[in-house]
Design an enzyme around this catalytic site. Structure first.
Site, PDB file in Angstrom:
ATOM      1  N   ASP A 153       1.637 -17.935  -3.896  1.00  0.00           N
ATOM      2  CA  ASP A 153       2.295 -16.850  -4.625  1.00  0.00           C
ATOM      3  C   ASP A 153       1.247 -16.176  -5.500  1.00  0.00           C
ATOM      4  OD1 ASP A 153       4.155 -15.149  -5.591  1.00  0.00           O
ATOM      5  OD2 ASP A 153       5.286 -16.628  -6.743  1.00  0.00           O
TER       6      ASP A 153
ATOM      7  N   ASP B 196       0.842  -1.205   0.000  1.00  0.00           N
ATOM      8  CA  ASP B 196       0.000   0.000   0.000  1.00  0.00           C
ATOM      9  C   ASP B 196       0.877   1.255   0.000  1.00  0.00           C
ATOM     10  OD1 ASP B 196       0.865  -0.629   2.646  1.00  0.00           O
ATOM     11  OD2 ASP B 196      -0.682   0.649   3.503  1.00  0.00           O
TER      12      ASP B 196
ATOM     13  N   GLU C  73       2.171 -10.270   0.960  1.00  0.00           N
ATOM     14  CA  GLU C  73       2.529  -8.865   0.852  1.00  0.00           C
ATOM     15  C   GLU C  73       4.026  -8.733   1.163  1.00  0.00           C
ATOM     16  OE1 GLU C  73      -0.232  -6.179   2.702  1.00  0.00           O
ATOM     17  OE2 GLU C  73       0.805  -4.415   1.917  1.00  0.00           O
TER      18      GLU C  73
ATOM     19  N   HIS D  65       1.772  -9.053  -3.274  1.00  0.00           N
ATOM     20  CA  HIS D  65       0.678  -8.090  -3.139  1.00  0.00           C
ATOM     21  C   HIS D  65       1.333  -6.711  -3.088  1.00  0.00           C
ATOM     22  CE1 HIS D  65      -3.215  -6.493  -1.808  1.00  0.00           C
ATOM     23  NE2 HIS D  65      -2.508  -5.728  -0.987  1.00  0.00           N
TER      24      HIS D  65
HETATM   25  O1  9MR Z   1       2.384  -6.590   9.639  1.00  0.00           O
HETATM   26  C1  9MR Z   1       1.068  -6.312  10.112  1.00  0.00           C
HETATM   27  C2  9MR Z   1       0.539  -7.537  10.808  1.00  0.00           C
HETATM   28  O2  9MR Z   1       1.308  -7.829  11.960  1.00  0.00           O
HETATM   29  C3  9MR Z   1      -0.925  -7.331  11.163  1.00  0.00           C
HETATM   30  O3  9MR Z   1      -1.442  -8.540  11.682  1.00  0.00           O
HETATM   31  C4  9MR Z   1      -1.716  -6.901   9.925  1.00  0.00           C
HETATM   32  C5  9MR Z   1      -3.191  -6.669  10.193  1.00  0.00           C
HETATM   33  O4  9MR Z   1      -3.364  -5.599  11.052  1.00  0.00           O
HETATM   34  O5  9MR Z   1      -1.147  -5.716   9.384  1.00  0.00           O
HETATM   35  C6  9MR Z   1       0.181  -5.879   8.961  1.00  0.00           C
HETATM   36  O6  9MR Z   1       0.656  -4.659   8.497  1.00  0.00           O
HETATM   37  C7  9MR Z   1       0.139  -4.144   7.280  1.00  0.00           C
HETATM   38  C8  9MR Z   1      -0.234  -2.695   7.543  1.00  0.00           C
HETATM   39  O7  9MR Z   1      -1.301  -2.626   8.456  1.00  0.00           O
HETATM   40  C9  9MR Z   1      -0.580  -1.928   6.272  1.00  0.00           C
HETATM   41  N1  9MR Z   1       0.471  -2.059   5.284  1.00  0.00           N
HETATM   42  C10 9MR Z   1       0.776  -3.453   4.979  1.00  0.00           C
HETATM   43  C11 9MR Z   1       1.220  -4.185   6.217  1.00  0.00           C
HETATM   44  C12 9MR Z   1       1.690  -5.608   5.892  1.00  0.00           C
HETATM   45  O8  9MR Z   1       0.636  -6.434   5.506  1.00  0.00           O
END
Ligand code: 9MR
Length: 620
Positions: free
Chosen positions: A590, A189, A599, A541
Site C-alpha cells: 500500500d 495519470d 494504481e 498511486h
Molecule cells: O492496465 C495496464 C496493464 O495491463 C499493463 O500491463 C500496464 C503496462 O503497459 O499498463 C496498464 O495500464 C496503465 C496505462 O498504461 C496508463 N494509465 C494507468 C494504467 C494502469 O496502471
C-alpha cells in the site's frame, strides 16, 4: 471522582488497543465488510497444522454459539501458505460483533447482514464522477470537502503529436485540433485512452442492460435517476447512464474528422532501435489512441495544475474498434432515452467499423513517453466484439457476416473454436459473446443457446479454479498480472451472468468468493477497496489522492479498487525491492510509488461496480 477518572482511563485504553488491534493483520482472513445472512460465509486460516482444527463462532457477548472443524486445504501456491478453510455458511443469523476463534487465533469482529446495503456500489460509481476531466469536482457530490477540486484540462483540446518520440523519430502532426474535453482520467495519470475507455463503458452499460433486459427492479433503482451523487441526478435519465455519457462524449470526440490523411505505421512493425515506417492513409473515421501529456507529471499533481502540453496520438485500429463497439452499444441503450444521441452514436459506430475494415492493422506501437501504451498486437477480438455490438443493435447483414467469419464466433473465455481468454482491456472477445447471449438479436436460437452454454461452461471452469485455491477464489494463475483484482472481478462478471442465465446458485457463490477475496479474504488480510473494511487500501498511486506523497493532498475517497498483487511486472521501485520475496498474492504494497501494484483505473473499478450491483441485486 477518582473512580470515574480511573474508569474512563481504562475505557480509553480499551478503545485504543481495540483500534490498534483492528489494524494488526490476523491469521483468520475474511471479507472485512461482513457476510450476507443467506449467503456463503467462508474464512481462511493460515496455520501449519496438518490436521483439522476446532473453530468456534462467538457472538458479540463473547458466547460461543457455533462450533466446527477446519478443512485442511494444505500448501497453497498463490499465497505461499499452508491453509485451512472454515465454512460458516449454515449459520444465518444477522448481527454485529461476531468473532471466529481457532486456538489462539481470533478474527476481527465482523457483521452478518440480511442484505448488502448498496454503499459499495454507490462508492464505486462515485470513483467515475471524481475522475471526470474538464469540470470541477464539487464538494456537494463527494464524501469529504478536501476531495473537491477545480476543473482540470478545461477545455481538453489538442493537435496530433509532432515531437520526437523515445526513439528520436519526429512525428508529422496533423492539420487539425480536436476538442476532446470531458471523459474520465484513466487512472493515477491524466491520460485519456480510447482502448481502455471502451471496456470500461461496456462493463458499466452492461450492468444497466442486464438490469433492463432481465427486468431487475432493484438494480434499476440502485443505478437509476437520483440514486447516485451526481450533478445530473434528477434529470430524468438513469444516473449510471449520465455518468457513462460523460465518457462517451469524449470517446466520440476522438474520431478523426472526414477527409483527413495521416501518417501512421501500417502493420505490426518491430523496428528495435530504428524508426517506424510511416505511410499516408485516409484516417477519417478512425479513433485516436489517446489524448495525453507530453511528459509524465510528478506525484502529486492536481488535474488543474497539470502544465504539460497534451497531444492526440495517432489513430489505431484497436481504438477505432473500441469506439465502434461502445458507440453501437450506446445507440441501442439510448434509443428511447435520447434518440438524437442514439443516432449520433450509431453513425459514429458505423464510420468507425468501416474505417477499421479499411485499416485493420494500425497498432499502438509508438514509443511515447508521458502516457501508457495500451498496445495490442491481436485485434481479432476487437473486430468480433465491435461486429457483435453493431449486429445486436442493427441486425444488419454486413455485421452478421463479420461476426460469423470470426474465429471467435460465440466463443467464451474458455470455450469455442478459439477461446477468448480472461476478460481484460486487451481481451474483449467475451464481451461480444455476452452481448449476443443477453441482448435479443437475429441469430438462430441454437446459436444464442450456444453462446450462453459457452459462457456458463467458462463459469464452471472458474468454479473449478476456485476449488483449486487455498483462498477459495475463482482464479488460478501461476503469476498475478498487473491489475489482478480486475482479472478476478471480470471472472465474477462471467459468474454473475451464468447465475442470471441458469438460476444456479453455485455461480453466484463464485462471485461472492471473488468479492470476499478483494475485500479481505487474502493472505495480506487486506481490503483492496478504499474506505471498506478494517484494513482498506489507503495510499493509491494517484496524482490527486496523494496524501501519502504530500499531506496537502487528499486521501482517496471510498470505493476505489487497487490494481492488486502483481508478480509478473515488478518494475517500480517498491516492487523491484520485493522481487523473489513474495508470492503471487503477496506481491503488493500500500504505497503510492508502487504503480505496478497500487494504481487505480477505470477498467478496474468498472467490474467492481458490476459485481457489487449484481450481488446487491441477487442477495436473498
Ligand atoms: O492496465 C495496464 C496493464 O495491463 C499493463 O500491463 C500496464 C503496462 O503497459 O499498463 C496498464 O495500464 C496503465 C496505462 O498504461 C496508463 N494509465 C494507468 C494504467 C494502469 O496502471
Amino acid at each position: 471522582m477518582i473512580r470515574l477518572a480511573a474508569l474512563s482511563f481504562v475505557f480509553a485504553l480499551a478503545v485504543s488497543s481495540a483500534a490498534l488491534a483492528d489494524e494488526t493483520p490476523r491469521q483468520i482472513r475474511l471479507n472485512q465488510t461482513g457476510f450476507e445472512a443467506q449467503g456463503p460465509k467462508r474464512a481462511i486460516l493460515a496455520d501449519p497444522s496438518k490436521t483439522p482444527l476446532d473453530w468456534t463462532l462467538h457472538d458479540a457477548a463473547g458466547v460461543a454459539i457455533v462450533k466446527g472443524k477446519t478443512r485442511v486445504f494444505g500448501d497453497d501456491a498463490a499465497s505461499g501458505e499452508h491453509v485451512h478453510q472454515i465454512d460458516l455458511s449454515a449459520f444465518r443469523k444477522a448481527g454485529d460483533g461476531y468473532r471466529l476463534k481457532v486456538g489462539a487465533a481470533e478474527s476481527r469482529p465482523f457483521a452478518i447482514r440480511a442484505k448488502p446495503d448498496g454503499r459499495l456500489t454507490r462508492a464505486a460509481m462515485s470513483f467515475f464522477y471524481q475522475q471526470r476531466a474538464s469540470v470541477p469536482i464539487e464538494a456537494k457530490y463527494v464524501e469529504r470537502p478536501d476531495l473537491a477540486r477545480p476543473a482540470g484540462h478545461a477545455p481538453d483540446k489538442a493537435t496530433c503529436f509532432d515531437q520526437a518520440d523515445e526513439r528520436g523519430q519526429v512525428w508529422p502532426g496533423c492539420d487539425y485540433t480536436l476538442d476532446a474535453s470531458k471523459g474520465w482520467y484513466d487512472a493515477g495519470d491524466h491520460g485519456k485512452y480510447v482502448v481502455n475507455g471502451g471496456i470500461t463503458v461496456w462493463t458499466l452499460v452492461n450492468a444497466w442492460e442486464r438490469a433492463t433486459l432481465l427486468n431487475r427492479p432493484g438494480a434499476l433503482a440502485a443505478l437509476g435517476d437520483g440514486a447516485l451523487a451526481l450533478p445530473e441526478a434528477g434529470n430524468g435519465v438513469p444516473d449510471l447512464l449520465d455518468e457513462v455519457r460523460f465518457q462517451l462524449d469524449f470517446l466520440l470526440a476522438m474520431q478523426v474528422p472526414e477527409a483527413k490523411t495521416l501518417q501512421v505505421p501500417v502493420g505490426n512493425q518491430r523496428p528495435g532501435n530504428g524508426k517506424l515506417a510511416l505511410s499516408a492513409i485516409n484516417a477519417s473515421g478512425m479513433a485516436h489512441q489517446k489524448l495525453a501529456d507530453r511528459y509524465w507529471t510528478a506525484l502529486p499533481t492536481a488535474p488543474a495544475d497539470d502544465k504539460q502540453v497534451r497531444y492526440l496520438y495517432y489513430p489505431t485500429t484497436g481504438a477505432t474498434l473500441n469506439l465502434a463497439a461502445v458507440a453501437a452499444q450506446a445507440a441501442r441503450v439510448w434509443k428511447t432515452i435520447d434518440p438524437a444521441f442514439s443516432t449520433k452514436c450509431l453513425e459514429a459506430a458505423r464510420r468507425a467499423f468501416a474505417a477499421a475494415q479499411r485499416h485493420p492493422d494500425i497498432y499502438a506501437i509508438g514509443p511515447f513517453t508521458g502516457s501508457g501504451g495500451y498496445g495490442d498486437g491481436d485485434l481479432t477480438d476487437e473486430f468480433y466484439w465491435a461486429a457483435a455490438e453493431l449486429y445486436a443493435t442493427t441486425g444488419e447483414a454486413t455485421y452478421e457476416s463479420a461476426l460469423r467469419a470470426s474465429p471467435l464466433f460465440l466463443a467464451s473465455p474458455t470455450e469455442g473454436t478459439r477461446p477468448t481468454g480472461d476478460i481484460g482491456w486487451n481481451g474483449v472477445g467475451a464481451l461480444g459473446t455476452m452481448t449476443l447471449a443477453l441482448v435479443p438479436n437475429g441469430l438462430k436460437p441454437a446459436e444464442i443457446a450456444q453462446a450462453r452454454a459457452n459462457l456458463v461452461a467458462s463459469a464452471g471452469r472458474y468454479l473449478s479454479d476456485d476449488v483449486s485455491q487455498g483462498y477459495a477464489l475463482p482464479y488460478a494463475a501461476p503469476g498475478y498480472p498487473w491489475g489482478s483484482n480486475s482479472s478476478i472481478l471480470n471472472r465474477a462478471v462471467v459468474l454473475g451472468l451464468a447465475h442470471d442465465l441458469t438460476g444456479e446458485i453455485a455461480y453466484r457463490y463464485g462471485a461472492v468468493d471473488a468479492m470476499d477475496y478483494v475485500l479481505g479474504r487474502n493472505p495480506l488480510d487486506q481490503s483492496y477497496v478504499s474506505g471498506f473494511g478494517a484494513r482498506p487500501m489507503r495510499h493509491p498511486h494517484h496524482r490527486f489522492w496523494a496524501k501519502q506523497a504530500n499531506p496537502a493532498y487528499p486521501a482517496p475517497p471510498s470505493g476505489v479498487l487497487s490494481g492488486g498483487p502483481n508478480s509478473t511486472n515488478m518494475s517500480d521501485t517498491v516492487a523491484s525491492a520485493m522481487k523473489g520475496k513474495c508470492r503471487p498474492q503477496t506481491c503488493w504494497t500500500d504505497d503510492y510509488r508502487a504503480f505496478t501494484q497500487n494504481e487505480v483505473a477505470i477498467n478496474w473499478n468498472a467490474p467492481l461496480v458490476w459485481v457489487s450491483a449484481f450481488l446487491d441485486d441477487t442477495a436473498r
